[in-house]
Each structure stands twice: as C-alpha cells, then as structure tokens.
Design a protein around this motif. Structure first.
Motif, PDB file in Angstrom:
ATOM      1  N   TRP A  52     -15.217 -36.254  16.606  1.00  0.00           N
ATOM      2  CA  TRP A  52     -15.837 -34.742  17.016  1.00  0.00           C
ATOM      3  C   TRP A  52     -16.539 -35.278  18.182  1.00  0.00           C
ATOM      4  CZ3 TRP A  52     -20.804 -33.178  17.720  1.00  0.00           C
ATOM      5  CH2 TRP A  52     -21.033 -31.653  18.402  1.00  0.00           C
ATOM      6  N   THR A  53     -16.809 -34.635  19.306  1.00  0.00           N
ATOM      7  CA  THR A  53     -17.450 -34.786  20.389  1.00  0.00           C
ATOM      8  C   THR A  53     -18.296 -33.480  21.087  1.00  0.00           C
ATOM      9  OG1 THR A  53     -18.248 -36.294  22.269  1.00  0.00           O
ATOM     10  CG2 THR A  53     -16.493 -34.919  22.396  1.00  0.00           C
ATOM     11  N   PRO A  54     -19.385 -33.400  21.676  1.00  0.00           N
ATOM     12  CA  PRO A  54     -20.179 -31.985  22.126  1.00  0.00           C
ATOM     13  C   PRO A  54     -19.140 -31.796  23.461  1.00  0.00           C
ATOM     14  CG  PRO A  54     -21.493 -33.727  22.480  1.00  0.00           C
ATOM     15  CD  PRO A  54     -20.532 -34.286  21.541  1.00  0.00           C
ATOM     16  N   VAL A  57     -21.356 -27.573  28.347  1.00  0.00           N
ATOM     17  CA  VAL A  57     -21.807 -26.129  28.616  1.00  0.00           C
ATOM     18  C   VAL A  57     -21.748 -25.308  27.201  1.00  0.00           C
ATOM     19  CG1 VAL A  57     -21.614 -23.951  29.723  1.00  0.00           C
ATOM     20  CG2 VAL A  57     -21.415 -26.216  31.024  1.00  0.00           C
ATOM     21  N   VAL A  58     -20.526 -25.430  26.492  1.00  0.00           N
ATOM     22  CA  VAL A  58     -20.322 -24.675  25.481  1.00  0.00           C
ATOM     23  C   VAL A  58     -21.118 -25.038  24.241  1.00  0.00           C
ATOM     24  CG1 VAL A  58     -18.656 -23.997  23.430  1.00  0.00           C
ATOM     25  CG2 VAL A  58     -17.955 -24.277  25.816  1.00  0.00           C
ATOM     26  N   SER A  59     -21.334 -26.351  24.180  1.00  0.00           N
ATOM     27  CA  SER A  59     -22.265 -27.025  23.127  1.00  0.00           C
ATOM     28  C   SER A  59     -23.745 -26.971  23.483  1.00  0.00           C
ATOM     29  CB  SER A  59     -21.825 -28.582  22.885  1.00  0.00           C
ATOM     30  OG  SER A  59     -20.533 -28.707  22.258  1.00  0.00           O
ATOM     31  N   TRP A  60     -23.977 -26.723  24.641  1.00  0.00           N
ATOM     32  CA  TRP A  60     -25.353 -26.590  25.111  1.00  0.00           C
ATOM     33  C   TRP A  60     -25.797 -25.042  24.529  1.00  0.00           C
ATOM     34  CZ3 TRP A  60     -24.775 -27.905  30.970  1.00  0.00           C
ATOM     35  CH2 TRP A  60     -24.307 -29.115  31.208  1.00  0.00           C
ATOM     36  N   LEU A  61     -24.990 -24.330  24.585  1.00  0.00           N
ATOM     37  CA  LEU A  61     -25.344 -23.053  24.040  1.00  0.00           C
ATOM     38  C   LEU A  61     -25.099 -22.470  22.532  1.00  0.00           C
ATOM     39  CD1 LEU A  61     -23.797 -20.904  27.015  1.00  0.00           C
ATOM     40  CD2 LEU A  61     -25.951 -21.763  26.970  1.00  0.00           C
ATOM     41  N   ALA A  62     -23.998 -23.535  21.958  1.00  0.00           N
ATOM     42  CA  ALA A  62     -23.701 -23.277  20.539  1.00  0.00           C
ATOM     43  C   ALA A  62     -23.327 -24.593  20.039  1.00  0.00           C
ATOM     44  CB  ALA A  62     -22.506 -22.324  20.336  1.00  0.00           C
ATOM     45  N   PRO A  63     -24.425 -25.383  19.679  1.00  0.00           N
ATOM     46  CA  PRO A  63     -24.098 -26.751  19.422  1.00  0.00           C
ATOM     47  C   PRO A  63     -22.946 -27.101  18.064  1.00  0.00           C
ATOM     48  CG  PRO A  63     -26.571 -26.057  18.297  1.00  0.00           C
ATOM     49  CD  PRO A  63     -26.046 -24.889  19.451  1.00  0.00           C
ATOM     50  N   PHE A  64     -22.786 -25.990  17.333  1.00  0.00           N
ATOM     51  CA  PHE A  64     -21.794 -26.094  16.574  1.00  0.00           C
ATOM     52  C   PHE A  64     -20.320 -26.427  16.947  1.00  0.00           C
ATOM     53  CE2 PHE A  64     -22.566 -21.736  16.642  1.00  0.00           C
ATOM     54  CZ  PHE A  64     -21.371 -21.342  16.916  1.00  0.00           C
TER      55      PHE A  64
END
Length: 246
Positions: A52-54, A57-64
């Motif tokens: 898994w890797t972040p 943009v998406v992970s900046w708002l929803a880190p899961f």
C-alpha cells in the motif's frame, strides 16, 4: 511372459504402478511451496505481500484511502493503475509505505475438482483456479488488461480482490474492495517511520491550513467527505449488488 492377477502381465502391472507414482510425484511438485526470499523494501521486493502507498490528493483528504498492489513469489509488485494496464515492478504513486505478507498455505491450489482444499469447489472452479500463487496472479493480470479503470467502481483494490478470490485465500471467495482495504489497514506493517510521516503529514498540513483559514466548518466538511467516500464503497459493495462490479 510372466503372468499376473487376472491375466495381466507383471510388467504391465509395474508400468501402471510407475505411471501412478509419477502422477503422484508430479502433483506434489506442483503444489510444493518453495521458500521465499526475504522482504527487501530498498529493492522493492515483497514476496507474496499486499502493498500500500498513499494516493496524491485523495490521501491528503482521506488518509485511509490509498493505492494497493499484490506481489509475486519473487517479490515483484503488480498493481492495476490504469485502463487496460497492470504495472509490473513499477509501483504507481511512489514507494511502498505499508505491507502485509500472506500465507500461501491458506490458498487453494486444486489440480482438479476433487482436490479442492476450500469449501467452494464449484464456485472456485467457475471463477478460475490456479495451481500456484504466480499462476493465479497472472490469470488476474490477463483479465484486468481488458478492464477500464475507475476510482469508484473498478480500481486497484478490485484487482487485488480478484487475485485473492482466484487463490480462495483464507477459504473465502468473498474478497472485495472493503475487506482488502481493511486487511492492509488493520494488519499491515509500516516499512519505516518515514513511511508513516509520508502517509499522514500531507493530511495534517491540509487539516491545519483549512482550520486556520476557514475554521471548524472545514473540519466538518473534511470528515463529511471521508464519510461519504467510505459510505459509497460500503453501500455499493454490500447493499446494491452489481453497483460496484469490475
């Protein structure tokens, strides 16, 4: 010529026994689980792992949320990262941050319908079986090379779920986006402390800037976004059959 039971020659009986013994030996060879190499994050080698890797943009708002892949026995990462395209040894969106090594003994590798180790013989056969870990992954790669990528309905988690269903991992044929994400989220190991910082620092920065500039309404909006995103995947996976189908 020497005679055996029922008029069969002892030579024929011995030949039949040798064929049966060879068949049995071949079956054992096909299903022997060869030792795996050590996990080597520096070389991006994670044998039989989920990785898994972040996401930008998406992970900046929803880190899961993040990008996930599955690795061959030699440690090479495979990930569905675009329409009609499965990456090999070039993990999209950056280095692996979290990984989980899976146990091949929890897979079902049936040479025939009567040799299933799982309780889903016919369903597993209809979905598509494999005789080795890499064989299962390669079959899923061929299937997803003809799939259109969509973040909300057919994404990297769909590809990994397809691989796990083909392996019947853990005796289950019910792998999907949600339980694949939960598996790596709750059981995955961090590669190192820098991976944790890389995964959560952008979210913390966005959160602080938003609260300073907008105030508490930004916090409410951010968590509402995360809740709606998670709700879409849960609703589409468990509540409406076929809504999220890859």
């Amino acid at each position: 010529m020497p005679r055996g039971v029922g008029g069969l020659s002892t030579t024929n009986i011995k030949a039949a026994y040798d064929v049966e013994l060879m068949s049995s030996s071949t079956s054992r060879i096909q299903h022997e689980l060869w030792p795996l190499e050590e996990i080597n994050p520096k070389a991006a080698r994670f044998p039989c792992c989920l990785v898994w890797t972040p996401l930008p943009v998406v992970s900046w708002l929803a880190p899961f949320m993040g990008h996930v892949g599955i690795c061959r026995e030699d440690g090479i990462i495979l990930d569905f990262s675009g329409s009609n395209f499965v990456n090999a040894d070039d993990f999209a969106f950056g280095a692996v941050a979290r990984y989980l090594q899976l146990d091949r003994n929890q897979c079902c590798f049936p040479p025939n319908l009567a040799a299933h180790a799982c309780n889903h013989g016919y369903q597993h056969t209809e979905f598509g079986t494999a005789i080795t870990w890499d064989d299962a992954l390669q079959s899923s790669v061929r299937q997803f090379e003809h799939k259109t990528y969509n973040l909300f309905t057919c994404n990297c988690h769909s590809f990994v779920a397809n691989c796990l269903n083909r392996l019947c991992y853990g005796g289950s044929m019910g792998w999907n986006m949600i339980n694949v994400a939960a598996l790596i989220l709750f059981k995955g190991q961090w590669v190192n402390s820098m991976s944790i910082i890389r995964s959560f620092l952008p979210f913390v920065v966005v959160l602080c800037i938003g609260v300073l500039m907008v105030g508490w309404p930004f916090l409410i909006g951010l968590f509402s976004f995360s809740f709606l995103l998670l709700g879409w995947f849960v609703f589409g996976t468990y509540c409406v059959t076929g809504l999220i189908e890859c």
